[in-house]
Design a protein around this motif. Structure first.
Motif, PDB file in Angstrom:
ATOM      1  N   LYS A   1      69.039 -30.726  20.554  1.00 51.73           N
ATOM      2  CA  LYS A   1      67.787 -31.506  20.502  1.00 51.73           C
ATOM      3  C   LYS A   1      66.867 -31.085  21.649  1.00 51.73           C
ATOM      4  O   LYS A   1      67.327 -30.818  22.754  1.00 51.73           O
ATOM      5  N   ILE A   2      65.549 -31.063  21.377  1.00 49.05           N
ATOM      6  CA  ILE A   2      64.590 -30.764  22.447  1.00 49.05           C
ATOM      7  C   ILE A   2      64.196 -32.089  23.103  1.00 49.05           C
ATOM      8  O   ILE A   2      63.790 -33.031  22.421  1.00 49.05           O
ATOM      9  N   ASP A   3      64.368 -32.160  24.422  1.00 45.16           N
ATOM     10  CA  ASP A   3      63.949 -33.340  25.172  1.00 45.16           C
ATOM     11  C   ASP A   3      62.486 -33.133  25.580  1.00 45.16           C
ATOM     12  O   ASP A   3      62.187 -32.322  26.454  1.00 45.16           O
ATOM     13  N   GLN A   4      61.569 -33.866  24.920  1.00 40.16           N
ATOM     14  CA  GLN A   4      60.120 -33.663  25.127  1.00 40.16           C
ATOM     15  C   GLN A   4      59.694 -33.965  26.566  1.00 40.16           C
ATOM     16  O   GLN A   4      58.660 -33.493  27.030  1.00 40.16           O
ATOM     17  N   GLU A   5      60.496 -34.755  27.273  1.00 38.34           N
ATOM     18  CA  GLU A   5      60.158 -35.117  28.663  1.00 38.34           C
ATOM     19  C   GLU A   5      60.400 -33.946  29.616  1.00 38.34           C
ATOM     20  O   GLU A   5      59.889 -33.921  30.729  1.00 38.34           O
ATOM     21  N   LYS A   6      61.229 -33.011  29.173  1.00 40.94           N
ATOM     22  CA  LYS A   6      61.616 -31.918  30.071  1.00 40.94           C
ATOM     23  C   LYS A   6      60.936 -30.609  29.719  1.00 40.94           C
ATOM     24  O   LYS A   6      60.497 -30.423  28.583  1.00 40.94           O
ATOM     25  N   SER A   7      60.887 -29.695  30.692  1.00 42.02           N
ATOM     26  CA  SER A   7      60.265 -28.384  30.465  1.00 42.02           C
ATOM     27  C   SER A   7      61.163 -27.558  29.524  1.00 42.02           C
ATOM     28  O   SER A   7      62.354 -27.861  29.350  1.00 42.02           O
ATOM     29  N   PHE A   8      60.583 -26.481  28.977  1.00 36.79           N
ATOM     30  CA  PHE A   8      61.344 -25.600  28.099  1.00 36.79           C
ATOM     31  C   PHE A   8      62.547 -25.034  28.857  1.00 36.79           C
ATOM     32  O   PHE A   8      63.663 -24.992  28.356  1.00 36.79           O
ATOM     33  N   GLN A   9      62.275 -24.651  30.125  1.00 40.90           N
ATOM     34  CA  GLN A   9      63.320 -24.070  30.973  1.00 40.90           C
ATOM     35  C   GLN A   9      64.499 -25.031  31.147  1.00 40.90           C
ATOM     36  O   GLN A   9      65.663 -24.643  31.031  1.00 40.90           O
ATOM     37  N   GLU A  10      64.156 -26.315  31.412  1.00 45.52           N
ATOM     38  CA  GLU A  10      65.208 -27.335  31.578  1.00 45.52           C
ATOM     39  C   GLU A  10      65.996 -27.493  30.281  1.00 45.52           C
ATOM     40  O   GLU A  10      67.217 -27.615  30.276  1.00 45.52           O
ATOM     41  N   ASN A  11      65.251 -27.477  29.162  1.00 47.86           N
ATOM     42  CA  ASN A  11      65.899 -27.634  27.853  1.00 47.86           C
ATOM     43  C   ASN A  11      66.870 -26.491  27.557  1.00 47.86           C
ATOM     44  O   ASN A  11      67.898 -26.703  26.914  1.00 47.86           O
ATOM     45  N   THR A  12      66.539 -25.289  28.032  1.00 47.22           N
ATOM     46  CA  THR A  12      67.420 -24.145  27.723  1.00 47.22           C
ATOM     47  C   THR A  12      68.807 -24.338  28.360  1.00 47.22           C
ATOM     48  O   THR A  12      69.791 -23.806  27.860  1.00 47.22           O
ATOM     49  N   LYS A  13      68.849 -25.120  29.448  1.00 47.85           N
ATOM     50  CA  LYS A  13      70.157 -25.361  30.088  1.00 47.85           C
ATOM     51  C   LYS A  13      71.084 -26.109  29.126  1.00 47.85           C
ATOM     52  O   LYS A  13      72.310 -25.912  29.138  1.00 47.85           O
ATOM     53  N   ASN A  14      70.499 -26.964  28.274  1.00 49.89           N
ATOM     54  CA  ASN A  14      71.326 -27.685  27.291  1.00 49.89           C
ATOM     55  C   ASN A  14      71.877 -26.747  26.221  1.00 49.89           C
ATOM     56  O   ASN A  14      72.962 -26.973  25.686  1.00 49.89           O
ATOM     57  N   VAL A  15      71.100 -25.697  25.912  1.00 52.68           N
ATOM     58  CA  VAL A  15      71.591 -24.706  24.944  1.00 52.68           C
ATOM     59  C   VAL A  15      72.789 -23.967  25.559  1.00 52.68           C
ATOM     60  O   VAL A  15      73.825 -23.786  24.912  1.00 52.68           O
ATOM     61  N   THR A  16      72.650 -23.583  26.826  1.00 55.22           N
ATOM     62  CA  THR A  16      73.754 -22.876  27.502  1.00 55.22           C
ATOM     63  C   THR A  16      75.007 -23.761  27.524  1.00 55.22           C
ATOM     64  O   THR A  16      76.120 -23.285  27.261  1.00 55.22           O
ATOM     65  N   LYS A  17      74.803 -25.055  27.821  1.00 56.44           N
ATOM     66  CA  LYS A  17      75.946 -25.992  27.864  1.00 56.44           C
ATOM     67  C   LYS A  17      76.620 -26.090  26.490  1.00 56.44           C
ATOM     68  O   LYS A  17      77.848 -26.018  26.373  1.00 56.44           O
ATOM     69  N   ALA A  18      75.792 -26.267  25.444  1.00 64.62           N
ATOM     70  CA  ALA A  18      76.338 -26.410  24.081  1.00 64.62           C
ATOM     71  C   ALA A  18      77.089 -25.136  23.673  1.00 64.62           C
ATOM     72  O   ALA A  18      78.160 -25.187  23.046  1.00 64.62           O
ATOM     73  N   LEU A  19      76.509 -24.010  24.042  1.00 64.26           N
ATOM     74  CA  LEU A  19      77.076 -22.711  23.708  1.00 64.26           C
ATOM     75  C   LEU A  19      78.459 -22.531  24.341  1.00 64.26           C
ATOM     76  O   LEU A  19      79.443 -22.219  23.655  1.00 64.26           O
ATOM     77  N   THR A  20      78.543 -22.747  25.639  1.00 58.59           N
ATOM     78  CA  THR A  20      79.816 -22.509  26.329  1.00 58.59           C
ATOM     79  C   THR A  20      80.872 -23.529  25.875  1.00 58.59           C
ATOM     80  O   THR A  20      82.042 -23.187  25.724  1.00 58.59           O
ATOM     81  N   ALA A  21      80.425 -24.775  25.630  1.00 57.68           N
ATOM     82  CA  ALA A  21      81.383 -25.804  25.194  1.00 57.68           C
ATOM     83  C   ALA A  21      81.960 -25.449  23.826  1.00 57.68           C
ATOM     84  O   ALA A  21      83.177 -25.548  23.597  1.00 57.68           O
ATOM     85  N   LYS A  22      81.089 -24.997  22.901  1.00 58.34           N
ATOM     86  CA  LYS A  22      81.558 -24.679  21.536  1.00 58.34           C
ATOM     87  C   LYS A  22      82.472 -23.445  21.565  1.00 58.34           C
ATOM     88  O   LYS A  22      83.496 -23.408  20.876  1.00 58.34           O
TER      89      LYS A  22
END
Ligand SMILES: Cc1cc2nc3c(=O)[nH]c(=O)nc-3n(C[C@H](O)[C@H](O)[C@H](O)COP(=O)(O)OP(=O)(O)OC[C@H]3O[C@@H](n4cnc5c(N)ncnc54)[C@H](O)[C@@H]3O)c2cc1C
Ligand code: FES
Length: 298
Positions: A167-188
Motif C-alpha cells: 500500500k502507498i502511504d500518502q502521508e509519506k514521501s515516495f522514498q519512505e514508501n519504497t522502504k516498505n517495498v524492501t521490507k515486504a520483499l525480504t520478508a516474502k
C-alpha cells in the motif's frame, strides 16, 4: 513500415498504453531486434532528437511480424517525456539491439524469479523460457498496489506467480514508501526460502533491493543470479559507463552481462555509481515539469 501517406517509419509505435500507474507499454516495429532477440537481452532507445539513450528490455516479440514490446517505468525526464509525448503511430528515432548476453537456458530445477517494481517485466521472457525448457519456476512480484503489471501473462507462463502488493502511504514521501517495498520483499523471500527448497534465485530490480534480497539468500547458500542496471550510454562496450566489479574484476554490464552471479558483485560500488547523476537527473525532470506547466499540460 510505410504510413498511409507513404512515409517510411523505421521504429513505429504500433501500440502504446498505460498498463498500471507509471508503467507504459510500447509495442514497436523493430524487425532487426525481433528477429534475433533472446530472453535476457536489451535494447538502447533514443526517442527524441536531443534526447539521451536509455536501456530498456524487450519482454515479448514476434519474429515474423517484426515487433517487440517494451515496458518503461516513468522514472525521470526521458521516461516521463516518452510517456507524455509519444503517441501510437509516432516514430522512435533509434532502437539499437539486441544487446547484452542472453540469459543462460539451462535446467536449474526449482527457480524463484523475483521482480521488484518494473523489474518483473524483465523477468517475464526469462522466466517463461526457463519454464518452457523444463524448470519449475515460481515468480514473485513485489511493488506498490497500483503498479502491479503482467499478472495474467505470468499466470499462464510459469508454475506459480505470487504478487505482494504494498500500500502507498500518502502521508509519506515516495522514498519512505519504497522502504516498505524492501521490507515486504525480504520478508516474502525469507518465508519462501524457509518453507521450500530452491535450486536458483534470480532477481531484477533496483540495486539496493537486489542487495537486500541477496543478504537474505546468502544465509541459505542458494545460488543467485541478478540482472544489473548500471548507467549505460552506448550499450556496446565502448565507454565503460556500465562498469561493475564482479569477483574483483572490472566487467562491462552491457557486453559481459547484464546477468551476473550475485555472490561476486560489489554491491556498494554499484549502488554508489547509479546515484552519481541524481542531482542532474532531478534538475532535468524539474525543468521538464516546468515546461509542461507553462504549456498548461499539467
Ligand atoms: C540493461 C538494462 C535494462 C533495463 N530495462 C528496463 C525496462 O525494461 N524497463 C524500465 O522501466 N527500465 C529499464 N531499465 C532502467 C532504465 O534504463 C532507466 O529507468 C531509465 O534510463 C531512466 O531514465 P530517466 O531519464 O527517465 O530517469 P533519470 O532521471 O535519468 O534516472 C533515474 C534513474 O534511472 C537510472 N538510469 C538513468 N539513466 C540510465 C541509463 N542511461 N542507463 C541505465 N540506467 C539509467 C539511474 O539509476 C537513475 O538514478 C533498464 C536498465 C538497464 C541497464
Ligand atoms: S554502456 Fe558503454 S561500455 Fe557499456
Amino acid at each position: 513500415m510505410f504510413t498511409n501517406s507513404g512515409v517510411f517509419i523505421m521504429y513505429k509505435i504500433l501500440e502504446k498504453k498505460e498498463i498500471a500507474m507509471r508503467n507504459t507499454w510500447y509495442k514497436i516495429y523493430a524487425p532487426h531486434v525481433a528477429k534475433k532477440v533472446q530472453p535476457g537481452q536489451f535494447v538502447i532507445v533514443r526517442a527524441f532528437p536531443n534526447g539521451e539513450r536509455i536501456p530498456l528490455t524487450p519482454i515479448m516479440w514476434d519474429r515474423e511480424e517484426g515487433w517487440i514490446v517494451l515496458v518503461a517505468f516513468t522514472k525521470g525526464k526521458t521516461t516521463m517525456k516518452m510517456a507524455m509525448e509519444l503517441k501510437e503511430g509516432d516514430e522512435i528515432l533509434n532502437v539499437a539491439g539486441p544487446l547484452g548476453n542472453p540469459a543462460p537456458m539451462e535446467k536449474f530445477g526449482k527457480i524463484l524469479a523475483i521482480g521488484a517494481y518494473v523489474g518483473i517485466a524483465e523477468v517475464y521472457p526469462i522466466a517463461k523460457a526457463w519454464q518452457e525448457i523444463g524448470n519449475d519456476v515460481t515468480t514473485l512480484h513485489v511493488t506498490f498496489e497500483p503498479m502491479v503489471i503482467l499478472k495474467d501473462y505470468f499466470e499462464k507462463a510459469v508454475s506459480r506467480h505470487i504478487v505482494e502488493p504494498v500500500k502507498i502511504d500518502q502521508e509519506k514521501s515516495f522514498q519512505e514508501n519504497t522502504k516498505n517495498v524492501t521490507k515486504a520483499l525480504t520478508a516474502k523471500v525469507k518465508e519462501l526460502l524457509d518453507n521450500e527448497n530452491w535450486d536458483l534465485v534470480f532477481m531484477v530490480g533496483p540495486p539496493g533491493d537486489q542487495k537486500a534480497v541477496f543478504e537474505v539468500v546468502k544465509k541459505y547458500g542458494i545460488p543467485m543470479k541478478v540482472d544489473l542496471h548500471p548507467i549505460m550510454v552506448d550499450g556496446t562496450g565502448m565507454c565503460g559507463a556500465c562498469r561493475v566489479t564482479v569477483g574483483g574484476e572490472v566487467k562491462f554490464a552491457c557486453v559481459d552481462g547484464p546477468e551476473f552471479d550475485a555472490y561476486l558483485v560489489d554491491w556498494d560500488e554499484l549502488i554508489h555509481r547509479v546515484g552519481f547523476y541524481s542531482k542532474l537527473e532531478k534538475l532535468a525532470l524539474e525543468k521538464y515539469m516546468e515546461e509542461l506547466k507553462a504549456k498548461g499540460v499539467i
